[in-house]
Design a protein around this motif. Structure first.
Motif, mmCIF file in Angstrom:
data_model
loop_
_atom_site.group_PDB
_atom_site.id
_atom_site.type_symbol
_atom_site.label_atom_id
_atom_site.label_comp_id
_atom_site.label_asym_id
_atom_site.label_seq_id
_atom_site.Cartn_x
_atom_site.Cartn_y
_atom_site.Cartn_z
ATOM 1 N N ASN A 40 44.937 32.939 38.962
ATOM 2 C CA ASN A 40 43.715 33.670 38.636
ATOM 3 C C ASN A 40 43.779 35.021 39.345
ATOM 4 O OD1 ASN A 40 41.067 34.680 38.471
ATOM 5 N ND2 ASN A 40 40.154 32.642 38.568
ATOM 6 N N PRO A 41 43.699 36.147 38.625
ATOM 7 C CA PRO A 41 43.752 37.455 39.286
ATOM 8 C C PRO A 41 42.696 37.616 40.367
ATOM 9 C CG PRO A 41 44.005 37.720 36.929
ATOM 10 C CD PRO A 41 43.653 36.273 37.158
ATOM 11 N N ALA A 42 41.507 37.050 40.159
ATOM 12 C CA ALA A 42 40.444 37.169 41.164
ATOM 13 C C ALA A 42 40.829 36.470 42.462
ATOM 14 C CB ALA A 42 39.141 36.591 40.621
ATOM 15 N N SER A 86 41.347 38.318 46.019
ATOM 16 C CA SER A 86 40.583 37.825 47.169
ATOM 17 C C SER A 86 41.508 37.460 48.325
ATOM 18 C CB SER A 86 39.752 36.601 46.761
ATOM 19 O OG SER A 86 38.783 36.943 45.800
ATOM 20 N N LEU A 87 42.659 36.873 48.029
ATOM 21 C CA LEU A 87 43.620 36.560 49.081
ATOM 22 C C LEU A 87 44.160 37.831 49.727
ATOM 23 C CD1 LEU A 87 45.547 33.619 47.401
ATOM 24 C CD2 LEU A 87 44.197 33.474 49.493
ATOM 25 N N ALA A 133 32.693 38.537 41.204
ATOM 26 C CA ALA A 133 32.033 37.259 41.505
ATOM 27 C C ALA A 133 32.842 36.450 42.507
ATOM 28 C CB ALA A 133 31.835 36.465 40.217
ATOM 29 N N THR A 134 34.148 36.411 42.337
ATOM 30 C CA THR A 134 35.000 35.668 43.267
ATOM 31 C C THR A 134 35.043 36.349 44.625
ATOM 32 O OG1 THR A 134 36.346 34.926 41.387
ATOM 33 C CG2 THR A 134 37.282 34.638 43.581
ATOM 34 N N LEU A 135 35.053 37.681 44.650
ATOM 35 C CA LEU A 135 34.997 38.402 45.918
ATOM 36 C C LEU A 135 33.679 38.125 46.638
ATOM 37 C CD1 LEU A 135 36.594 41.847 44.975
ATOM 38 C CD2 LEU A 135 37.512 40.161 46.581
ATOM 39 N N VAL A 178 42.430 40.636 49.988
ATOM 40 C CA VAL A 178 41.333 41.232 50.748
ATOM 41 C C VAL A 178 41.083 40.472 52.049
ATOM 42 C CG1 VAL A 178 38.840 41.652 50.743
ATOM 43 C CG2 VAL A 178 40.210 42.235 48.730
ATOM 44 N N TRP A 179 41.054 39.131 51.991
ATOM 45 C CA TRP A 179 40.609 38.334 53.138
ATOM 46 C C TRP A 179 41.735 37.684 53.928
ATOM 47 C CZ3 TRP A 179 35.883 39.642 53.982
ATOM 48 C CH2 TRP A 179 34.984 39.849 52.930
ATOM 49 N N GLN A 180 42.856 37.392 53.285
ATOM 50 C CA GLN A 180 43.880 36.586 53.949
ATOM 51 C C GLN A 180 45.214 37.308 54.144
ATOM 52 O OE1 GLN A 180 43.190 33.721 55.267
ATOM 53 N NE2 GLN A 180 41.140 33.489 54.404
ATOM 54 N N GLY A 181 45.291 38.580 53.834
ATOM 55 C CA GLY A 181 46.512 39.331 54.099
ATOM 56 C C GLY A 181 47.616 39.148 53.091
ATOM 57 N N PHE A 182 47.304 38.669 51.891
ATOM 58 C CA PHE A 182 48.328 38.576 50.850
ATOM 59 C C PHE A 182 48.816 39.989 50.521
ATOM 60 C CE2 PHE A 182 49.682 38.360 46.371
ATOM 61 C CZ PHE A 182 50.613 37.349 46.459
#
Length: 358
Positions: A120-122, A126-127, A291-293, A129-133
């Motif tokens: 899922n692109p979202a 999100s990964l 929405a996912t963000l 933005v928040w987890q350093g992907f």
């Protein structure tokens, strides 16, 4: 006499060890025994680009989750007007949700270990933005996810082609537009029903995608005691299925890659209106990302417990052991003179465990 001898034998260590080892050998048998790995295989796998494996994994995972879902939607819509036998023989919204849910389970189990199982692109964004992907991987993942969806839509179109042609003829006879919420194009992509406003559809899509985002983020939190790695596919699949059961009759998309890849298939066979119909396309493609963000940001800001995450060995303190020791001392979780053990899986009997218990 023989009974006494048997009891005596069972009390001896050699018998117990022999029985336990036999049981262990039986329990660890595999259905398919693997042959020894050759040097040629290892050399091939070493030369194989990591980015290629990840992209193939993402494309395969999206294909595996979209393919059974689309097939279920096709069976439902094609026989929607059939009364003999009833449509429930072929499909229902429950069956559609179950097909997508099981498809997600299979996708995570089969392709998740290779690419991380974003699908899922979202989730990918999100990964990042928040987890350093790594941001440089994001475009590759999104393209791969979209390609997997496109291939699933194309294959369903080919496998159901005869029935879809009959459905198209029946729709034209009844005056139903081919591109509409009840037309054949809706097998592949979401289209609004009559009298549905864009604001209403935006709200539905936003909260459905937020719900799915929260489920996913809680499942990938190593500190969550209620979800183990083996149950993640089931929980995420059921969470997705619950939203399909609740809101598929209204009109939802849930995944940019799933919608875009299949919408391209719809555009190939039904024209540009697949993207322009009632100006809905931007909702189905883009709302999933904010929405996912929002959902993952909510989890990070209000539900995440980083100390518990460190305790589980899921992450390390940015400043290492010294930084973690200073923090625990400052907040009173680590008393003077206590020693702190920082291994990958900290026991509850260590100083961190004592601090958390307080």
């Amino acid at each position: 006499m023989s009974t006494i001898n048997e009891l005596h034998r069972l009390e001896t260590a050699d018998i117990e060890i022999g029985v336990s080892e036999a049981l262990k050998r039986h329990a660890t048998r595999h259905v398919a025994q693997h042959k020894p790995v050759s040097g040629r295989v290892l050399a091939f796998e070493r030369r194989r680009p990591r980015w290629l494996r990840e992209c193939v994994g993402e494309a395969t995972g999206v294909f595996l989750y979209v393919f059974p879902g689309l097939a279920s939607v096709a069976g439902f819509l094609i026989h929607a007007s059939t009364q003999e036998p009833p449509v429930t023989v072929y499909s229902s919204f429950f069956q559609i949700g179950l097909a997508f849910a099981m498809g997600i389970m299979f996708a995570i189990v089969i392709a998740g270990p290779t690419s991380g199982g974003h699908f899922n692109p979202a989730v990918t964004i999100s990964l990042a933005v928040w987890q350093g992907f790594p941001w440089k991987k994001v475009p590759h993942y999104i393209l791969s996810q979209t390609f997997g969806s496109f291939m699933a839509g194309l294959l369903v179109m080919g496998m159901y082609r005869q029935q879809i042609l009959e459905f198209e003829a029946a729709a034209m006879t009844a005056g139903v537009p081919l591109v509409s919420g009840s037309g054949p194009a809706s097998i592949f992509a979401s289209f609004p029903l009559e009298n549905q406003s864009l604001g209403y559809l935006f709200m539905i899509e936003f909260f459905v995608d937020s719900f799915i985002g929260l489920v996913i983020w809680s499942c990938i939190d190593p500190a969550n005691p209620f979800v183990s790695p083996t149950t993640v596919p089931i929980v995420i699949g059921v969470g997705y299925g619950a939203m399909v059961w609740g809101f598929a009759d209204i009109t939802i998309s849930t995944n940019m890659a799933r919608d875009l890849g299949c919408r391209i298939v719809a555009a190939i066979f039904y024209g540009r209106e697949a993207f322009s119909y009632k100006s809905y396309c931007w909702i189905s493609l883009l709302v999933n990302i904010p929405a996912t963000l929002f959902a993952t940001g909510f989890y990070e800001l209000f539900l995440r417990d980083s100390v518990q995450l460190i305790n589980k060995g899921g992450v390390a303190h940015q400043e290492g052991d010294d930084g973690l020791r200073r923090y625990l001392s400052e907040v009173g979780m680590l008393k003077d003179g206590e020693q702190m053990e920082t291994t990958m899986h900290v026991s509850n009997t260590t100083a961190i465990g004592k601090g958390l218990a307080r």
